[in-house]
Each structure stands twice: as structure tokens, then as C-alpha cells.
Design a protein around this motif. Structure first.
Motif, short mmCIF file in Angstrom:
data_model
loop_
_atom_site.label_atom_id
_atom_site.label_comp_id
_atom_site.label_asym_id
_atom_site.label_seq_id
_atom_site.Cartn_x
_atom_site.Cartn_y
_atom_site.Cartn_z
N LEU A 121 0.84 -1.19 0.00
CA LEU A 121 0.00 0.00 0.00
C LEU A 121 0.88 1.25 0.00
CD1 LEU A 121 -2.72 -1.24 2.50
CD2 LEU A 121 -2.86 -1.12 0.01
N ASN A 122 1.27 1.73 1.14
CA ASN A 122 2.18 2.86 1.25
C ASN A 122 3.58 2.31 1.44
OD1 ASN A 122 0.09 4.72 1.10
ND2 ASN A 122 -0.32 4.58 3.28
N GLY A 123 4.18 1.85 0.37
CA GLY A 123 5.45 1.16 0.47
C GLY A 123 5.19 -0.32 0.67
N VAL A 124 6.21 -1.05 1.00
CA VAL A 124 6.09 -2.48 1.21
C VAL A 124 6.07 -2.77 2.70
CG1 VAL A 124 7.17 -4.73 0.80
CG2 VAL A 124 7.31 -2.94 -0.95
N GLN A 125 5.09 -3.57 3.11
CA GLN A 125 5.00 -3.99 4.51
C GLN A 125 4.94 -5.51 4.58
OE1 GLN A 125 1.55 -2.19 6.28
NE2 GLN A 125 2.73 -0.43 6.98
N VAL A 126 5.64 -6.06 5.55
CA VAL A 126 5.52 -7.48 5.86
C VAL A 126 4.48 -7.57 6.97
CG1 VAL A 126 6.68 -9.52 6.76
CG2 VAL A 126 7.92 -7.95 5.25
N VAL A 127 3.44 -8.33 6.73
CA VAL A 127 2.39 -8.51 7.72
C VAL A 127 2.51 -9.92 8.29
CG1 VAL A 127 -0.09 -8.50 8.16
CG2 VAL A 127 0.89 -6.93 6.47
N PRO A 141 -3.09 -18.55 22.00
CA PRO A 141 -3.72 -19.80 22.45
C PRO A 141 -5.21 -19.66 22.77
CG PRO A 141 -1.59 -19.56 23.48
CD PRO A 141 -1.86 -18.27 22.75
N ASN A 142 -5.65 -18.46 23.17
CA ASN A 142 -7.07 -18.27 23.47
C ASN A 142 -7.92 -18.02 22.21
OD1 ASN A 142 -6.44 -15.66 22.72
ND2 ASN A 142 -6.86 -14.74 24.72
N GLY A 143 -7.29 -18.07 21.03
CA GLY A 143 -8.02 -17.91 19.77
C GLY A 143 -7.99 -16.49 19.23
N GLU A 144 -7.50 -15.54 19.99
CA GLU A 144 -7.42 -14.15 19.56
C GLU A 144 -6.41 -14.02 18.42
OE1 GLU A 144 -5.67 -9.98 21.33
OE2 GLU A 144 -6.43 -11.48 22.74
N ARG A 145 -6.85 -13.37 17.35
CA ARG A 145 -5.98 -13.18 16.18
C ARG A 145 -5.35 -11.79 16.23
NH1 ARG A 145 -6.45 -16.99 12.41
NH2 ARG A 145 -8.22 -18.38 12.52
N GLY A 146 -4.18 -11.69 15.64
CA GLY A 146 -3.51 -10.41 15.58
C GLY A 146 -2.61 -10.33 14.36
N ALA A 147 -2.15 -9.14 14.08
CA ALA A 147 -1.25 -8.94 12.95
C ALA A 147 -0.20 -7.90 13.33
CB ALA A 147 -2.02 -8.47 11.72
N LEU A 148 1.02 -8.19 12.97
CA LEU A 148 2.13 -7.29 13.20
C LEU A 148 2.57 -6.77 11.84
CD1 LEU A 148 4.41 -6.07 14.97
CD2 LEU A 148 5.66 -8.21 14.61
N ARG A 149 2.59 -5.45 11.67
CA ARG A 149 2.98 -4.85 10.39
C ARG A 149 4.37 -4.26 10.53
NH1 ARG A 149 -1.36 -5.00 7.42
NH2 ARG A 149 -3.43 -4.89 8.31
N LEU A 150 5.26 -4.69 9.65
CA LEU A 150 6.65 -4.23 9.66
C LEU A 150 6.96 -3.59 8.31
CD1 LEU A 150 8.10 -7.53 11.11
CD2 LEU A 150 7.83 -5.40 12.36
N SER A 151 7.39 -2.35 8.32
CA SER A 151 7.76 -1.68 7.08
C SER A 151 9.06 -2.28 6.54
CB SER A 151 7.96 -0.19 7.31
OG SER A 151 6.76 0.39 7.74
N ALA A 152 9.05 -2.61 5.27
CA ALA A 152 10.23 -3.20 4.64
C ALA A 152 11.00 -2.11 3.89
CB ALA A 152 9.83 -4.30 3.67
#
Length: 131
Positions: free
Chosen positions: A93-99, A105-116
């Protein structure tokens, strides 16, 4: 010629030259930090987090100083995540990001966005807050 083969000095010289050549080749063949492409970078980051390998992750961080510490903290924070459910992909999107997608373990989902970023022809990520 036979006399030269029996000379201890000749053998010391040969061993010394071979040792220096071996060390030089090993130093020259060490791969640079980072990844050759953004796709490989995303894969290597997910692999390092799945393996809980801070040293491997530190080689993918774009900081000149402090990359080891950022990698250790990131790996420690991912210690509460189900390592089998860590995946990664790229967003452009705005540059390249690694997601990096993960599931706790409790089923909660998450995402970490790192600018490349590209540095000296190698892809690395800039550190951000971790889950």
C-alpha cells in the motif's frame, strides 16, 4: 625437491598460507544480512518467529545498533503465540510492509505490520511495537 618436502619451514609456510586463504574465503562467503527480495524477507521473518530464533530475526532488522535487542524482545513477545499459526504476507500500500499474522492460544488473532526497506540491495524490516 625432495629436500624441500622434508623441510619443516616449508610445511609451516604452506600451512600458514592455507590457513589464511581458508579464513579469507570463509569471511568473503558470509552472506550479507537481510533478504534478497521482499517475498523471501516475509518468509524468513515468519520462519524466525516460528523457531523463536532472535539471532536469525536480528539479521533482518534494519537498525545499525540495537537490532539484537529488538529481535529478542519481539521473539519474547511472540512466546505467548501458537508458533504453528504464524504466517506472513506482503502488502504494497504505502510502500512495502511485511504482515505477520498470528493466533494466541485463546483464539485471539492479531497482525504485526513491519515496514520493509531496501538497504544495499538487501531487504530488511524496520522495528515496530510487538504483540
Amino acid at each position: 625437491m625432495l629436500r624441500m618436502l622434508r623441510s619443516l619451514r616449508a610445511w609451516i609456510l604452506v600451512v600458514a598460507v592455507a590457513w589464511i586463504a581458508t579464513i579469507t574465503v570463509l569471511i568473503m562467503s558470509k552472506p550479507e544480512d537481510g533478504a534478497p527480495s521482499a517475498d523471501v524477507l516475509a518468509t524468513q521473518i515468519a520462519d524466525a518467529l516460528r523457531a523463536q530464533d532472535a539471532d536469525r530475526l536480528a539479521q533482518l532488522v534494519s537498525l545499525d545498533e540495537g537490532g539484537d535487542e529488538v529481535a529478542r524482545v519481539t521473539v519474547a513477545n511472540f512466546g505467548t503465540v501458537d508458533t504453528q499459526l504464524i504466517t506472513s504476507h506482503l502488502e504494497r500500500l504505502n510502500g512495502v510492509q511485511v504482515v505477520v499474522d498470528y493466533v494466541r492460544p485463546n483464539g485471539e488473532r492479531g497482525a504485526l505490520r513491519l515496514s520493509a526497506v531496501v538497504s544495499s540491495g538487501r531487504w530488511k524490516v524496520t522495528p515496530v511495537a510487538t504483540p
